[in-house]
Design an enzyme around this catalytic site. Structure first.
Site, PDB file in Angstrom:
ATOM      1  N   GLY A 124      42.724  40.067  32.481  1.00  0.00           N
ATOM      2  CA  GLY A 124      43.202  38.965  31.651  1.00  0.00           C
ATOM      3  C   GLY A 124      42.237  37.799  31.641  1.00  0.00           C
ATOM      4  N   SER A 125      42.779  36.576  31.700  1.00  0.00           N
ATOM      5  CA  SER A 125      41.968  35.364  31.553  1.00  0.00           C
ATOM      6  C   SER A 125      40.951  35.171  32.671  1.00  0.00           C
ATOM      7  CB  SER A 125      42.877  34.140  31.472  1.00  0.00           C
ATOM      8  OG  SER A 125      43.628  34.178  30.270  1.00  0.00           O
ATOM      9  N   SER A 126      41.170  35.813  33.841  1.00  0.00           N
ATOM     10  CA  SER A 126      40.196  35.671  34.932  1.00  0.00           C
ATOM     11  C   SER A 126      38.847  36.287  34.566  1.00  0.00           C
ATOM     12  CB  SER A 126      40.734  36.318  36.214  1.00  0.00           C
ATOM     13  OG  SER A 126      40.922  37.705  36.034  1.00  0.00           O
TER      14      SER A 126
END
Length: 603
Positions: A446-448
């Site tokens: 995801g956003s990581s």
């Protein structure tokens, strides 16, 4: 007269012809005997005393004790029955785990017409190491079928062994090494548990109801309890062990355990001790003080199985050994296990040792220190205990892994002590998958993953950190070729530059950044960062990927990859490792778990 001579001559020729035909027939039959049959019946060489002796010792390893007994002379058979001979030899050779038995004859001397002596040396591998000795065997003249028969004594097993002696294997169990954290805190080490057992003489005469109650509490069937009580060695005063259970926590440690668990243990002990004949005895076991907080990392021990013994021949394991089943217990099994002391001894009728043909000195296992900080490990566990999560904490300047937590989880102490089938099945079928070590898997980042895309964009020069991609709102698609598919975000960066996009975690910005970088350059950048390769780390983990097919196959997949979706799957330890590059001017540091006095730095 001539006619008579002629008849005699004809008869003589007929007899000679028959003899020749029989000889030819015998020769023909002999040539057609299968090779294996010839081997079974032996050859002239095999009938010589030295060859018979080699055959005798060869039969030991094959378990052909009956065949060995058939080699014996009449006097030896009268002195030792076949049943006793087989039982004694089998028990001794199997007990010392004899294998690779080799015999070298040095001298064959025919002392009399009826007696031949063979001098020889024997070497063999045993549970206590290599055994070698010199000996002599005496063969007597036999009959036509067996020209030589063996005069057998117990000394053929070991030269000093007599019929009154016993061969015994003594073991001294090695102490298993501890697993420690970076500060010396014990993560796995010695502990105390309670052995539940029965003293037959203190049981009620009609104990069927008591045994049923005991079976219900311990999870051991009533039939199994009866079987153990019926063991040959069990007397009225014997303590017959049934099961090891977790010990009631000591008063000074009561605050370290949940009240519910303490209550359950108290109720269990009270129920057990209410049954006549039941006793609880302290016993040393492996213990995991941090419990559920470190179970996936530390792993657990279990009793060896038949399959384990086959897979680890000659490594010192026996029926009652424990073996590391997962985690650090399995990874450092050889270092932690140590070497049991083993001694093969000849013992006389009074129980005194006469000699020791072989021995191995006990070597305790080594302690293993990890880079883990147990306090941090437990704090992270308590924070996420109720969730499906995975947490990795790492020192970005050294690569030391400070915590590895996977939730939900299990308690290694329970698996070590043994669980009932009901409890084990409940653990396996739990929808939260507590047996799954999430830090070994590959997961959607995801956003990581956005900072990784930013780093590749900057390195390739395809992303200008000051470039404003323009406001697109919370919903965007490149053009109508994407059909109904749109990239959505919760927060749009304004202006849409790299810094704002990172702060807002703008999916649209990073989807567009991935398209600007392009498929080839993005794949090359991820390849350089270790995608599709084995992570250089003590624990074997899943390889990270950017596509199921090793190629990003569409614009939509490429755009989704920009914000950690699509088919991007990353191992959590690998992701934490990539983040060390932000603290080290682009150098990604190798992760490690085995503690070093001085933190190492490997790029």
């Amino acid at each position: 007269m001539r006619q008579g001579k002629s008849k005699k001559k004809t008869a003589l020729l007929w007899v000679v012809g028959c003899v020749l035909l029989l000889a030819a027939g015998g020769l023909f039959i002999q040539k057609r005997v299968p090779v294996m049959e010839l081997l079974q019946h032996g050859t002239e060489d095999q009938e010589k005393p030295d060859q018979l002796l080699k055959q005798y010792y060869s039969d030991i390893e094959k378990g052909r004790f009956k065949e060995m007994y058939r080699m014996l002379e009449k006097e030896s058979r009268e002195r030792t029955s076949e049943e006793d001979f087989i039982a004694r030899n089998q028990k001794i050779y199997e007990g010392i785990q004899a294998k690779n038995i080799r015999v070298k004859t040095s001298d064959v001397e025919k002392s009399t017409k009826k007696e031949t002596t063979v001098q020889y040396e024997v070497t063999m591998d045993t549970v206590a190491g290599k055994v070698s000795f010199s000996n002599q065997a005496v063969f007597h003249a036999g009959e036509k079928e067996n020209p030589y028969v063996l005069h057998w004594e117990d000394s053929m097993i070991f030269p000093e062994l007599t019929s009154d002696d016993k061969v015994r294997v003594f073991r001294e169990e090695a102490k298993r090494g501890r697993i420690l954290d970076r500060n010396g805190v014990v993560l796995a080490g010695e502990g105390t548990a309670s052995t539940v057992g029965l003293v037959p003489g203190k049981m009620r005469e009609d104990s069927s109801r008591d045994i049923g109650k005991l079976a219900q509490i311990t999870g051991i069937s009533a039939e199994e309890i009866q079987k153990r009580l019926g063991a040959k060695w069990a007397t009225a005063d014997s303590f017959v062990p049934l099961k090891i259970v977790e010990k009631l926590t000591q008063p000074e440690k009561l605050s370290e355990e949940p009240d519910e668990k303490i209550t359950r243990k108290k109720e269990r002990d009270e129920a057990l001790l209410s049954i006549p004949g039941v006793m609880l005895s302290d016993t040393e076991i492996r213990q995991y003080p941090t419990g559920m907080a470190s179970s996936h990392l530390i792993g657990y021990l279990q009793k060896v199985t038949a399959e384990d013994l086959k897979e680890h021949p000659g490594e010192g394991y026996h029926e009652n050994s424990m073996i590391g089943r997962s985690g650090m217990e399995s990874l450092y099994e050889k270092e932690l296990k140590g070497q049991d002391g083993v001694e093969i001894a000849l013992v006389d009728s009074k129980g005194q040792k006469k000699s020791v043909p072989a021995s191995i000195v006990k070597q305790d296992g080594k302690d293993i220190a990890l880079t883990i900080d147990s306090s941090l490990q437990q704090n992270i566990y308590q924070t996420f205990a109720g969730e499906k999560s995975c947490s990795v904490a790492m020192n970005p300047y050294t690569g030391e892994v400070l915590a590895l937590v996977s939730t939900p989880t299990f308690d290694g102490n329970d698996l070590l002590l043994g669980m009932s089938n009901e409890s084990w099945n409940s653990l396996k079928e739990d929808v939260g998958k507590p047996l799954l070590s999430r830090f070994r898997q590959k997961l959607s980042p995801g956003s990581s993953f956005k900072p990784i895309i930013a780093a590749i964009g900057l390195k390739t020069g395809m992303v200008d950190p000051q470039e404003d991609f323009g406001s697109t709102g919370l919903d965007w698609q490149k053009d109508s070729s994407w059909g109904n598919y749109h990239v959505k975000t919760l927060h749009a960066a304004k202006p849409a530059v790299l810094q704002n996009a990172l702060i807002c975690s703008d999916n649209v910005y990073f989807a567009r950044a991935a398209l600007k970088i392009g498929k080839e350059k993005l794949q090359a950048g991820l390849d350089e960062l270790g995608f599709g390769k084995k992570l250089p780390f003590e624990i074997s983990v899943a390889e990270s990927q950017y596509s199921n097919t090793k190629q990003i196959e569409s614009e939509i997949q490429l755009a989704d990859s920009g914000y950690g979706q699509g088919q991007i799957l990353v191992n959590p330890i690998h992701l934490a490792t990539l983040y060390t590059g932000f603290a080290n001017r682009g150098d990604v540091i190798k992760p490690y778990l085995l503690y070093q006095e001085e933190g190492r730095r490997e790029v």
